[in-house]
Design an enzyme around this catalytic site. Structure first.
Site, PDB file in Angstrom:
ATOM      1  N   GLU A 177       4.494  17.844  -7.394  1.00 44.12           N
ATOM      2  CA  GLU A 177       3.588  17.873  -8.551  1.00 44.12           C
ATOM      3  C   GLU A 177       2.440  18.850  -8.322  1.00 44.12           C
ATOM      4  OE1 GLU A 177       2.516  13.771  -9.359  1.00 44.12           O
ATOM      5  OE2 GLU A 177       4.317  13.500 -10.561  1.00 44.12           O
ATOM      6  N   GLU A 369      11.715  12.285 -10.163  1.00 45.06           N
ATOM      7  CA  GLU A 369      10.930  11.043 -10.316  1.00 45.06           C
ATOM      8  C   GLU A 369      11.005  10.589 -11.758  1.00 45.06           C
ATOM      9  OE1 GLU A 369       6.844  10.843  -8.912  1.00 45.06           O
ATOM     10  OE2 GLU A 369       7.296  12.237  -7.289  1.00 45.06           O
TER      11      GLU A 369
HETATM   12  C1  BGP Z   1       3.712  10.741  -9.155  1.00 48.00           C
HETATM   13  C2  BGP Z   1       3.767  10.960  -7.682  1.00 48.00           C
HETATM   14  C3  BGP Z   1       4.346   9.874  -6.894  1.00 48.00           C
HETATM   15  C4  BGP Z   1       4.295   8.508  -7.506  1.00 48.00           C
HETATM   16  C5  BGP Z   1       4.369   8.450  -9.008  1.00 48.00           C
HETATM   17  C6  BGP Z   1       4.018   7.133  -9.647  1.00 48.00           C
HETATM   18  O1  BGP Z   1       2.567  11.322  -9.645  1.00 48.00           O
HETATM   19  O2  BGP Z   1       4.454  12.139  -7.314  1.00 48.00           O
HETATM   20  O3  BGP Z   1       3.873  10.015  -5.594  1.00 48.00           O
HETATM   21  O4  BGP Z   1       3.390   7.687  -6.931  1.00 48.00           O
HETATM   22  O5  BGP Z   1       3.604   9.449  -9.609  1.00 48.00           O
HETATM   23  O6  BGP Z   1       2.642   6.968  -9.731  1.00 48.00           O
HETATM   24  P1  BGP Z   1       1.923   5.649  -9.288  1.00 48.00           P
HETATM   25  O7  BGP Z   1       2.320   5.441  -7.884  1.00 48.00           O
HETATM   26  O8  BGP Z   1       0.481   5.923  -9.421  1.00 48.00           O
HETATM   27  O9  BGP Z   1       2.394   4.596 -10.195  1.00 48.00           O
END
Ligand code: BGP
Length: 471
Positions: A177, A369
């Site tokens: 990201e 993701e």
């Molecule tokens: C993205 C990241 C992840 C992950 C995901 C979910 O931004 O790449 O590392 O954590 O989001 O977010 P969260 O964990 O805040 O729910």
């Protein structure tokens, strides 16, 4: 779906590995990001972690101890039929300060074991080189990505792992990201602001260093092995205009460009015209070296990977509520339901986002993701009936299938986020769970760390077995 479609799951060292002092690992930014109200200001780079109270809780330090449980976790991934597994190397496990000349052998050994374990089950490793965990020493001594010297340190690390894992790892992602640098600069890129610094100037200069580092990593990878596939990674999610008022439409286009900017450079190999005008208008002056333009142009990525959790929405009339969602500001979209954390749920937005990215870049997309963060309540016998998660994933896979089968978008794989429960990036909570596998641990850090498949585990197994037909 393609016959060789890469179904799997995704995690990152900073949120699951733990073992922060094992095997000679050096500290990384994740080790000093606390749970609780100080978390956001630290992640944004506006609160110095050195000023935090002694008793602060740092959930990333132990996380779910995948360092000690990787064999068990991988066996469960194999049971689900994973074709691939996306995870990240912890840079400071391999170069504890980032400045060593030689890598830490114990760190390399850990990833040797992990990668070999995956290959034993025929699971293709997909490795992110940097997922929110710049080595802390480089932050303190050099100001992290503010400093051009980071490129050199990053490439030394890439050189070691590319050569070491050649023939075993084929898919690489440079920065997770990359656009998160604009929103959570300390977590994303180790950037902490000093008094009087112009934040925009600092962020775009750091972005330039990352973009050059990413292109140089692509170059190096291709020199080392023709088989390597290197991708960039975008926190995606199209921005909708709240209405057909042209001002809303224009605003949504500008918001999209804030994110596309990074991928425009990584995928097309040059700064887009709108970026130069934006820098001029904002008084941002980037320091670039003569060879940078050539490096960016000649070393574009092989594929574009992305995370998708939700779409976003903008309105210019100053009315209405705001809505949550992966740290990007957004107006509330009245057509969408939200998760328990206020993130809109929008499978159609997934199809739209995939189409928008493919139209713009015409490169293979890899969804690395996607998923629903939700509270799971195990029954007395320990089982977790997470139908809400199955519903979310089903609708998103359907949208992805429509994008590929009906719209012609080339998607090469899908790895839902947090396939085993892990620490949330934005909140530091354990209770915001994404996994097919439940991990016994709570927000205070208590629990046995015992793993247990949820209902979604069996469901996902049949999705993979049928190549996405049985949903
Ligand atoms: C993205 C990241 C992840 C992950 C995901 C979910 O931004 O790449 O590392 O954590 O989001 O977010 P969260 O964990 O805040 O729910």
């Amino acid at each position: 779906m393609r016959k060789d479609f890469l179904w799997g799951g995704a995690t990152a060292a900073n949120q699951c590995e733990g073992g922060w002092q094992e095997g000679g690992r050096g500290m990384a930014v994740v080790d000093v990001i606390p749970h609780g109200p100080d978390r956001m200001p630290v992640m944004k780079g506006i609160l110095d972690y050195r000023k935090l109270p002694e008793e602060s809780n740092y959930p990333g330090r132990e996380a779910i101890d995948m360092y000690g449980h990787y064999k068990e976790d991988i066996a469960l991934f194999a049971e689900m039929g994973f074709k691939c597994y996306r995870f990240s190397f912890s840079w400071s496990r391999i170069f504890p300060t980032g400045e060593e000349r030689e890598p830490n052998q114990a760190g390399l050994q850990f990833y040797d074991d992990l990668v070999n374990e995956l290959l034993k089950y025929g699971i293709e490793p997909v490795v992110t080189l940097c997922h929110f965990d710049a080595p802390l020493h480089l932050v303190e001594k050099y100001g992290s990505w503010k400093n051009r010297k980071m490129i050199e340190f990053f490439l030394k690390y890439c050189d070691v792992v590319f050569r070491h894992f050649k023939g075993r790892v084929r898919y690489w992602i440079t920065f997770n990201e990359i656009n998160m640098l604009m929103h959570l600069p300390f977590m994303g890129a180790g950037i902490r602001f000093e008094e009087g610094e112009d934040e925009q100037q600092v962020k775009y200069q750091a972005a330039h260093h990352e973009l050059v580092a990413s292109a140089m990593a692509v170059k190096l990878a291709h020199e080392i092995s023709l088989d390597f596939q290197v991708g960039c990674m975008l926190a995606a999610g199209s921005v909708y205009p709240y209405s057909c008022n042209p001002m809303d439409v224009w605003e949504s286009m500008k918001k999209d460009r804030e994110n596309y900017f990074f991928i425009d450079v990584q995928s097309r190999g040059e700064y887009p015209a709108y970026a130069w005008k934006f820098f001029k208008g904002q008084g941002i002056e980037l320091e670039m070296q003569n060879e940078d333009a050539k490096i960016l142009k000649e070393n574009t990525v092989d594929f574009i990977s992305l995370s998708y959790y939700n779409s976003r929405c903008v309105r210019t009339d100053g009315q209405g509520e705001a809505s949550g969602g992966n740290v990007f500001a957004s107006a509330k979209n009245p057509y969408l339901e939200c998760s328990q954390w206020g993130w809109p749920i929008d499978p159609m937005g997934f199809r739209i986002t995939l189409n928008a990215l493919y139209d713009r870049y015409q490169k293979p997309l890899f969804v690395v993701e996607n998923g629903l963060g939700a509270v799971d309540e195990p029954k007395e016998d320990g089982t977790v009936c997470d139908d809400y998660r199955i519903d979310y994933l089903r609708s998103h896979i359907q949208a992805m299938k429509a994008a590929t089968e009906e719209d012609g978008v080339d998607v090469i794989g899908y790895t839902p986020w947090g396939c085993v429960d892990l620490i949330s990036a934005t909140t530091g909570e354990m209770s915001k769970r994404y996994g097919f596998i439940y991990v016994d641990k709570n927000d205070d850090g208590e629990g046995t760390l015992k793993r247990r498949p949820k209902k979604s585990f069996g469901w996902y197994r049949q999705v993979i077995a049928s190549n996405g037909k049985t949903l």
